[in-house]
Design a protein around this motif. Structure first.
Motif, PDB file in Angstrom:
ATOM      1  N   ILE A 177       2.180   3.796 -12.722  1.00 11.88           N
ATOM      2  CA  ILE A 177       3.519   3.632 -12.139  1.00 11.88           C
ATOM      3  C   ILE A 177       3.509   4.052 -10.670  1.00 11.88           C
ATOM      4  O   ILE A 177       4.068   3.368  -9.807  1.00 11.88           O
ATOM      5  CB  ILE A 177       4.563   4.467 -12.913  1.00 11.88           C
ATOM      6  CG1 ILE A 177       4.603   4.048 -14.388  1.00 11.88           C
ATOM      7  CG2 ILE A 177       5.943   4.331 -12.286  1.00 11.88           C
ATOM      8  CD1 ILE A 177       4.945   2.595 -14.620  1.00 11.88           C
ATOM      9  N   ALA A 178       2.840   5.159 -10.373  1.00 11.61           N
ATOM     10  CA  ALA A 178       2.774   5.658  -8.995  1.00 11.61           C
ATOM     11  C   ALA A 178       2.081   4.651  -8.076  1.00 11.61           C
ATOM     12  O   ALA A 178       2.522   4.414  -6.942  1.00 11.61           O
ATOM     13  CB  ALA A 178       2.038   6.992  -8.954  1.00 11.61           C
ATOM     14  N   SER A 179       1.007   4.041  -8.555  1.00 12.70           N
ATOM     15  CA  SER A 179       0.256   3.094  -7.721  1.00 12.70           C
ATOM     16  C   SER A 179       0.908   1.713  -7.671  1.00 12.70           C
ATOM     17  O   SER A 179       0.501   0.866  -6.873  1.00 12.70           O
ATOM     18  CB  SER A 179      -1.185   2.971  -8.224  1.00 12.70           C
ATOM     19  OG  SER A 179      -1.228   2.583  -9.583  1.00 12.70           O
ATOM     20  N   LEU A 180       1.912   1.490  -8.519  1.00 10.63           N
ATOM     21  CA  LEU A 180       2.617   0.207  -8.517  1.00 10.63           C
ATOM     22  C   LEU A 180       3.322  -0.039  -7.181  1.00 10.63           C
ATOM     23  O   LEU A 180       3.469  -1.180  -6.747  1.00 10.63           O
ATOM     24  CB  LEU A 180       3.623   0.165  -9.668  1.00 10.63           C
ATOM     25  CG  LEU A 180       4.335  -1.159  -9.947  1.00 10.63           C
ATOM     26  CD1 LEU A 180       3.323  -2.242 -10.299  1.00 10.63           C
ATOM     27  CD2 LEU A 180       5.342  -0.990 -11.080  1.00 10.63           C
ATOM     28  N   ILE A 181       3.731   1.057  -6.517  1.00  6.23           N
ATOM     29  CA  ILE A 181       4.416   0.931  -5.223  1.00  6.23           C
ATOM     30  C   ILE A 181       3.478   0.299  -4.200  1.00  6.23           C
ATOM     31  O   ILE A 181       3.825  -0.689  -3.533  1.00  6.23           O
ATOM     32  CB  ILE A 181       4.885   2.318  -4.727  1.00  6.23           C
ATOM     33  CG1 ILE A 181       5.861   2.936  -5.729  1.00  6.23           C
ATOM     34  CG2 ILE A 181       5.530   2.211  -3.347  1.00  6.23           C
ATOM     35  CD1 ILE A 181       6.153   4.397  -5.470  1.00  6.23           C
ATOM     36  N   LEU A 182       2.269   0.856  -4.073  1.00  3.34           N
ATOM     37  CA  LEU A 182       1.303   0.330  -3.110  1.00  3.34           C
ATOM     38  C   LEU A 182       0.782  -1.035  -3.556  1.00  3.34           C
ATOM     39  O   LEU A 182       0.478  -1.891  -2.718  1.00  3.34           O
ATOM     40  CB  LEU A 182       0.144   1.312  -2.932  1.00  3.34           C
ATOM     41  CG  LEU A 182      -0.847   0.997  -1.801  1.00  3.34           C
ATOM     42  CD1 LEU A 182      -0.133   0.893  -0.460  1.00  3.34           C
ATOM     43  CD2 LEU A 182      -1.940   2.060  -1.742  1.00  3.34           C
ATOM     44  N   TYR A 183       0.679  -1.233  -4.864  1.00  2.00           N
ATOM     45  CA  TYR A 183       0.254  -2.536  -5.399  1.00  2.00           C
ATOM     46  C   TYR A 183       1.202  -3.638  -4.922  1.00  2.00           C
ATOM     47  O   TYR A 183       0.773  -4.738  -4.558  1.00  2.00           O
ATOM     48  CB  TYR A 183       0.239  -2.476  -6.928  1.00  2.00           C
ATOM     49  CG  TYR A 183      -0.030  -3.804  -7.604  1.00  2.00           C
ATOM     50  CD1 TYR A 183      -1.336  -4.281  -7.732  1.00  2.00           C
ATOM     51  CD2 TYR A 183       1.006  -4.579  -8.119  1.00  2.00           C
ATOM     52  CE1 TYR A 183      -1.603  -5.494  -8.353  1.00  2.00           C
ATOM     53  CE2 TYR A 183       0.753  -5.793  -8.737  1.00  2.00           C
ATOM     54  CZ  TYR A 183      -0.549  -6.240  -8.853  1.00  2.00           C
ATOM     55  OH  TYR A 183      -0.801  -7.448  -9.461  1.00  2.00           O
ATOM     56  N   THR A 184       2.506  -3.318  -4.884  1.00  5.77           N
ATOM     57  CA  THR A 184       3.514  -4.290  -4.470  1.00  5.77           C
ATOM     58  C   THR A 184       3.584  -4.429  -2.950  1.00  5.77           C
ATOM     59  O   THR A 184       3.680  -5.533  -2.418  1.00  5.77           O
ATOM     60  CB  THR A 184       4.904  -3.873  -5.005  1.00  5.77           C
ATOM     61  OG1 THR A 184       4.827  -3.705  -6.426  1.00  5.77           O
ATOM     62  CG2 THR A 184       5.958  -4.907  -4.677  1.00  5.77           C
ATOM     63  N   ALA A 185       3.518  -3.293  -2.248  1.00  6.96           N
ATOM     64  CA  ALA A 185       3.754  -3.307  -0.793  1.00  6.96           C
ATOM     65  C   ALA A 185       2.478  -3.400   0.042  1.00  6.96           C
ATOM     66  O   ALA A 185       2.548  -3.711   1.237  1.00  6.96           O
ATOM     67  CB  ALA A 185       4.510  -2.037  -0.396  1.00  6.96           C
ATOM     68  N   GLY A 186       1.318  -3.151  -0.563  1.00  9.41           N
ATOM     69  CA  GLY A 186       0.073  -3.051   0.200  1.00  9.41           C
ATOM     70  C   GLY A 186      -0.321  -4.313   0.939  1.00  9.41           C
ATOM     71  O   GLY A 186      -0.653  -4.278   2.132  1.00  9.41           O
ATOM     72  N   ARG A 187      -0.276  -5.442   0.281  1.00 12.02           N
ATOM     73  CA  ARG A 187      -0.697  -6.691   0.922  1.00 12.02           C
ATOM     74  C   ARG A 187       0.262  -7.126   2.035  1.00 12.02           C
ATOM     75  O   ARG A 187      -0.205  -7.590   3.084  1.00 12.02           O
ATOM     76  CB  ARG A 187      -0.907  -7.782  -0.129  1.00 12.02           C
ATOM     77  CG  ARG A 187      -2.098  -7.479  -1.048  1.00 12.02           C
ATOM     78  CD  ARG A 187      -2.422  -8.580  -2.022  1.00 12.02           C
ATOM     79  NE  ARG A 187      -3.467  -8.152  -2.940  1.00 12.02           N
ATOM     80  CZ  ARG A 187      -4.778  -8.231  -2.695  1.00 12.02           C
ATOM     81  NH1 ARG A 187      -5.195  -8.743  -1.542  1.00 12.02           N
ATOM     82  NH2 ARG A 187      -5.665  -7.816  -3.581  1.00 12.02           N
TER      83      ARG A 187
END
Length: 364
Positions: free
Chosen positions: A144-154
């Motif tokens: 869940i924590a890494s979902l933020i960067l997964y969504t916003a990273g690219r």
């Protein structure tokens, strides 16, 4: 001597590496039956006129380079946090974008490449530590924590280069992503070997491995023994930052550009599967890097095998999913317990037969 070798083989197949080894043997046998030339390695001239190694085995070792590096980082994160970071592909895109940004700021030479790698590494570590803080300090579940960067990273990677997908062209980059003149082995393979050696030295010559596993096995017990779980959880995300930088930079050097949408797309799923196939628990605790590394090569070998069978790229994922499900289920605790019970029953039956035979002999 022969008995020692047999005993070593038995121990190996009774260890954590049993499932990935069996999977690898099945792939090898399948390809030997399907097409023995699958394993042929030839020397041919590349576009630059250099003699280089070529063949499916080289393609497997070379193509899995980024996955191997990311699988190592994923293994450490899984061990310490009892969860997985699903943003490594996005973080690699950010690192790759920073790398390209620095390269395009001046003349591409050894110094520029070094500075680009260093700054990309710092940025990647900062983003990975963002996930680490959410997990270590706020006790948010890793996925869940890494979902933020997964969504916003690219999108962040796209923004770094001003909303473009710029090219970078230099012989030095070609050497990193392809071949160094007069060296027949692809450079990414050499980079992976060096990285594996360094990470093994780090884990064996320090207490890092012990502390990571202690935190993953029992965080409360680790605290009572003076181990700070937050520090060691953050430490694995620093290592993960280095891993995503290496993977992103190698990929940029391979293709000579940064495309935020496609760079290492879905690599996080393959990294998680490599950890699982390698016999490591996705619930954290003890880990074996060799298992994850072997798992990464198995995934790549499966991919190359399917392509060799003329399976379309769109269908490859479906076939991979079926095979990987079989491998993961075969290595599950339930199946292992069932096999153990079956072995015990066979041993008991043999023991009973031997007792009956002895009794019959005494009666005579």
């Amino acid at each position: 001597m022969a008995n020692k070798i047999v005993n070593q083989i038995k121990k190996l197949f009774q260890s954590q590496l049993a499932i990935p080894l069996v999977a690898l043997i099945v792939l090898v046998v399948f390809n030997l039956i399907r097409d023995p030339s699958f394993f042929s390695i030839v020397i041919k001239k590349n576009n630059l006129g250099n003699n280089v190694l070529s063949g499916n085995l080289i393609s497997i070792l070379n193509g899995a380079s980024e996955l191997v590096i990311l699988s190592i980082g994923m293994t450490l994160v899984t061990s310490a946090t009892k969860g997985q970071d699903i943003s490594i592909g996005a973080a690699a895109a950010i690192a790759g974008s920073v790398f390209v940004k620095i390269l395009r700021a001046g003349t591409i030479n050894a110094g520029t490449i070094f500075v680009g790698l260093l700054l990309a590494c710092i940025v990647a570590i900062i983003f990975c530590l963002f996930n680490g803080i959410l997990i270590a300090k706020f006790n948010i579940q890793p996925m869940i924590a890494s979902l933020i960067l997964y969504t916003a990273g690219r999108p962040i990677a796209y923004w770094i280069n001003g909303g473009a997908t710029p090219n970078v062209d230099s012989p030095l980059l070609t050497y990193i992503g392809g071949f160094i003149p007069h060296i027949a082995v692809p450079t990414p393979i050499l980079v992976v070997i060096i990285f594996i050696v360094l990470i093994n030295l780090l884990l064996k010559k320090t207490t890092l491995s012990l502390y990571i596993q202690s935190v993953g096995i029992n965080e409360r017990a680790a605290k009572l023994n003076g181990i700070n779980p937050v520090v060691w959880k953050l430490a694995v995300f620093v290592i993960l930052g280095i891993c995503v930088t290496m993977a992103g930079s190698i990929n940029v050097c391979r293709i000579g550009l940064i495309n935020h949408e496609t760079i290492l797309l879905d690599i996080e799923m393959d990294a998680i599967l490599a950890v699982a196939i390698g016999g490591n628990s996705l619930g954290g605790g003890k880990f074996k890097l060799s298992g994850s590394i072997l798992g990464a090569y198995i995934i790549q070998a499966l991919t190359i095998t399917l392509y060799a069978m003329k399976v379309s790229s769109t269908a490859v994922k479906a076939y991979k999913a079926v095979v990987i499900i079989i491998i993961v289920v075969a290595g599950s605790p339930v199946v292992k317990a069932w096999i153990s019970q079956l072995k015990n029953r066979l041993v008991e039956k043999k023991g009973a037969k031997a007792t009956v035979a002895v009794s019959a002999g005494e009666a005579r």
